[in-house]
Each structure stands twice: as structure tokens, then as C-alpha cells.
Design a protein around this motif. Sequence first.
Motif, PDB file in Angstrom:
ATOM      1  N   ALA A  41     -14.749  14.435  16.193  1.00 35.45           N
ATOM      2  CA  ALA A  41     -13.420  13.868  16.427  1.00 35.45           C
ATOM      3  C   ALA A  41     -13.117  13.801  17.923  1.00 35.45           C
ATOM      4  N   GLY A  42     -14.159  13.557  18.730  1.00 40.84           N
ATOM      5  CA  GLY A  42     -13.983  13.400  20.167  1.00 40.84           C
ATOM      6  C   GLY A  42     -13.766  14.688  20.933  1.00 40.84           C
ATOM      7  N   VAL A  43     -13.967  15.831  20.282  1.00 40.71           N
ATOM      8  CA  VAL A  43     -13.724  17.126  20.911  1.00 40.71           C
ATOM      9  C   VAL A  43     -14.977  17.987  20.785  1.00 40.71           C
ATOM     10  N   PRO A  44     -15.369  18.700  21.857  1.00 41.48           N
ATOM     11  CA  PRO A  44     -16.500  19.613  21.732  1.00 41.48           C
ATOM     12  C   PRO A  44     -16.167  20.746  20.761  1.00 41.48           C
ATOM     13  N   ARG A  45     -17.070  21.006  19.819  1.00 38.80           N
ATOM     14  CA  ARG A  45     -16.872  22.057  18.810  1.00 38.80           C
ATOM     15  C   ARG A  45     -18.033  23.040  18.908  1.00 38.80           C
ATOM     16  N   PRO A  46     -17.759  24.346  18.857  1.00 43.10           N
ATOM     17  CA  PRO A  46     -18.838  25.330  18.989  1.00 43.10           C
ATOM     18  C   PRO A  46     -19.809  25.310  17.811  1.00 43.10           C
ATOM     19  N   VAL A  47     -21.089  25.440  18.145  1.00 43.71           N
ATOM     20  CA  VAL A  47     -22.129  25.573  17.126  1.00 43.71           C
ATOM     21  C   VAL A  47     -22.181  27.039  16.716  1.00 43.71           C
ATOM     22  N   LEU A  48     -21.998  27.303  15.424  1.00 45.43           N
ATOM     23  CA  LEU A  48     -21.973  28.674  14.917  1.00 45.43           C
ATOM     24  C   LEU A  48     -23.319  29.119  14.373  1.00 45.43           C
ATOM     25  N   ILE A  49     -23.992  28.229  13.641  1.00 43.37           N
ATOM     26  CA  ILE A  49     -25.243  28.569  12.968  1.00 43.37           C
ATOM     27  C   ILE A  49     -26.218  27.407  13.113  1.00 43.37           C
ATOM     28  N   VAL A  50     -27.481  27.730  13.349  1.00 40.80           N
ATOM     29  CA  VAL A  50     -28.557  26.740  13.309  1.00 40.80           C
ATOM     30  C   VAL A  50     -29.647  27.332  12.424  1.00 40.80           C
ATOM     31  N   THR A  51     -29.921  26.681  11.296  1.00 36.45           N
ATOM     32  CA  THR A  51     -31.032  27.084  10.438  1.00 36.45           C
ATOM     33  C   THR A  51     -32.023  25.937  10.396  1.00 36.45           C
ATOM     34  N   MET A  52     -33.048  26.085   9.582  1.00 35.08           N
ATOM     35  CA  MET A  52     -34.053  25.036   9.495  1.00 35.08           C
ATOM     36  C   MET A  52     -33.457  23.713   9.024  1.00 35.08           C
ATOM     37  N   ASP A  53     -32.506  23.767   8.087  1.00 36.59           N
ATOM     38  CA  ASP A  53     -31.994  22.551   7.466  1.00 36.59           C
ATOM     39  C   ASP A  53     -30.521  22.260   7.699  1.00 36.59           C
ATOM     40  N   LEU A  54     -29.802  23.154   8.364  1.00 34.11           N
ATOM     41  CA  LEU A  54     -28.372  22.894   8.551  1.00 34.11           C
ATOM     42  C   LEU A  54     -27.838  23.517   9.821  1.00 34.11           C
ATOM     43  N   ILE A  55     -26.701  22.964  10.233  1.00 33.84           N
ATOM     44  CA  ILE A  55     -25.953  23.451  11.385  1.00 33.84           C
ATOM     45  C   ILE A  55     -24.522  23.629  10.906  1.00 33.84           C
ATOM     46  N   ALA A  56     -23.877  24.678  11.345  1.00 31.90           N
ATOM     47  CA  ALA A  56     -22.459  24.872  11.044  1.00 31.90           C
ATOM     48  C   ALA A  56     -21.699  24.885  12.360  1.00 31.90           C
ATOM     49  N   ILE A  57     -20.595  24.134  12.394  1.00 24.76           N
ATOM     50  CA  ILE A  57     -19.758  24.101  13.590  1.00 24.76           C
ATOM     51  C   ILE A  57     -18.329  24.456  13.215  1.00 24.76           C
ATOM     52  N   ASP A  58     -17.620  25.030  14.169  1.00 23.99           N
ATOM     53  CA  ASP A  58     -16.197  25.336  14.027  1.00 23.99           C
ATOM     54  C   ASP A  58     -15.434  24.050  14.325  1.00 23.99           C
ATOM     55  N   ILE A  59     -14.693  23.535  13.344  1.00 29.09           N
ATOM     56  CA  ILE A  59     -13.978  22.269  13.565  1.00 29.09           C
ATOM     57  C   ILE A  59     -12.502  22.474  13.887  1.00 29.09           C
ATOM     58  N   GLY A  60     -12.074  23.706  14.002  1.00 29.69           N
ATOM     59  CA  GLY A  60     -10.685  23.968  14.344  1.00 29.69           C
ATOM     60  C   GLY A  60      -9.743  23.393  13.305  1.00 29.69           C
ATOM     61  N   GLU A  61      -8.711  22.720  13.758  1.00 28.45           N
ATOM     62  CA  GLU A  61      -7.716  22.136  12.855  1.00 28.45           C
ATOM     63  C   GLU A  61      -7.992  20.667  12.529  1.00 28.45           C
ATOM     64  N   ALA A  62      -9.119  20.138  12.975  1.00 30.80           N
ATOM     65  CA  ALA A  62      -9.435  18.722  12.740  1.00 30.80           C
ATOM     66  C   ALA A  62      -9.633  18.453  11.251  1.00 30.80           C
ATOM     67  N   GLU A  63      -9.189  17.303  10.823  1.00 25.78           N
ATOM     68  CA  GLU A  63      -9.420  16.868   9.444  1.00 25.78           C
ATOM     69  C   GLU A  63     -10.856  16.374   9.334  1.00 25.78           C
ATOM     70  N   ALA A  64     -11.526  16.742   8.264  1.00 25.26           N
ATOM     71  CA  ALA A  64     -12.908  16.324   8.067  1.00 25.26           C
ATOM     72  C   ALA A  64     -13.132  15.976   6.607  1.00 25.26           C
ATOM     73  N   LYS A  65     -14.032  15.028   6.404  1.00 23.78           N
ATOM     74  CA  LYS A  65     -14.413  14.659   5.035  1.00 23.78           C
ATOM     75  C   LYS A  65     -15.914  14.369   5.033  1.00 23.78           C
TER      76      LYS A  65
END
Length: 82
Positions: A41-65
Motif C-alpha cells: 500500500a505504498g508504505v514500507p512494512r517490516p518483514v517478520l518471517i522468511v521461510t522456504m515458501d512464505l514471507i510474513a509482513i506486519d501490515i499495520g492498519e492497512a486494509e488487505a485482501k
Amino acid sequence: MRFHPLRIARLAKETRVAVIAAGYADGLIRAAKGHSHASFAGVPRPVLIVTMDLIAIDIGEAEAKPGDWVELLGPNVHIDDL
């Protein structure tokens, strides 16, 4: 050393997380966890987890689908930031 699959990351506060179907098998650096960011959403978001098949990021209050775009490398996320 024991590995506990549920202890990949410990968060200090309640956090909204987006899971991205890409990981170090796709070329993202495993060491990116904890100090790099992805652009959502045009904002830098921290990368929390990196595994072989997925990444998790903190999206804050941004709406996501499902299907929303996340920039992992490009104009807003440089290789030097990983």
C-alpha cells in the motif's frame, strides 16, 4: 538445539500480518527477517518471517485482501535494503 515450529517469531504487540507466497526458495534472502521491509500500500512494512515458501509482513492498519500486490524488490525496495 531444538526447533519449535510455532516459535518462528515473537511479537511484542498485537500485529496484523500478511502472508506472501514467496520465500527463500524463490530467491529472497533468509537473513532479511527482522531488519528488511517489503512495500505494501505504498508504505514500507517490516518483514517478520522468511521461510522456504512464505514471507510474513506486519501490515499495520492497512486494509488487505487476497491478491493484493506486495513489492519485495523493485523501485521501493532495493537489494541493499535486504
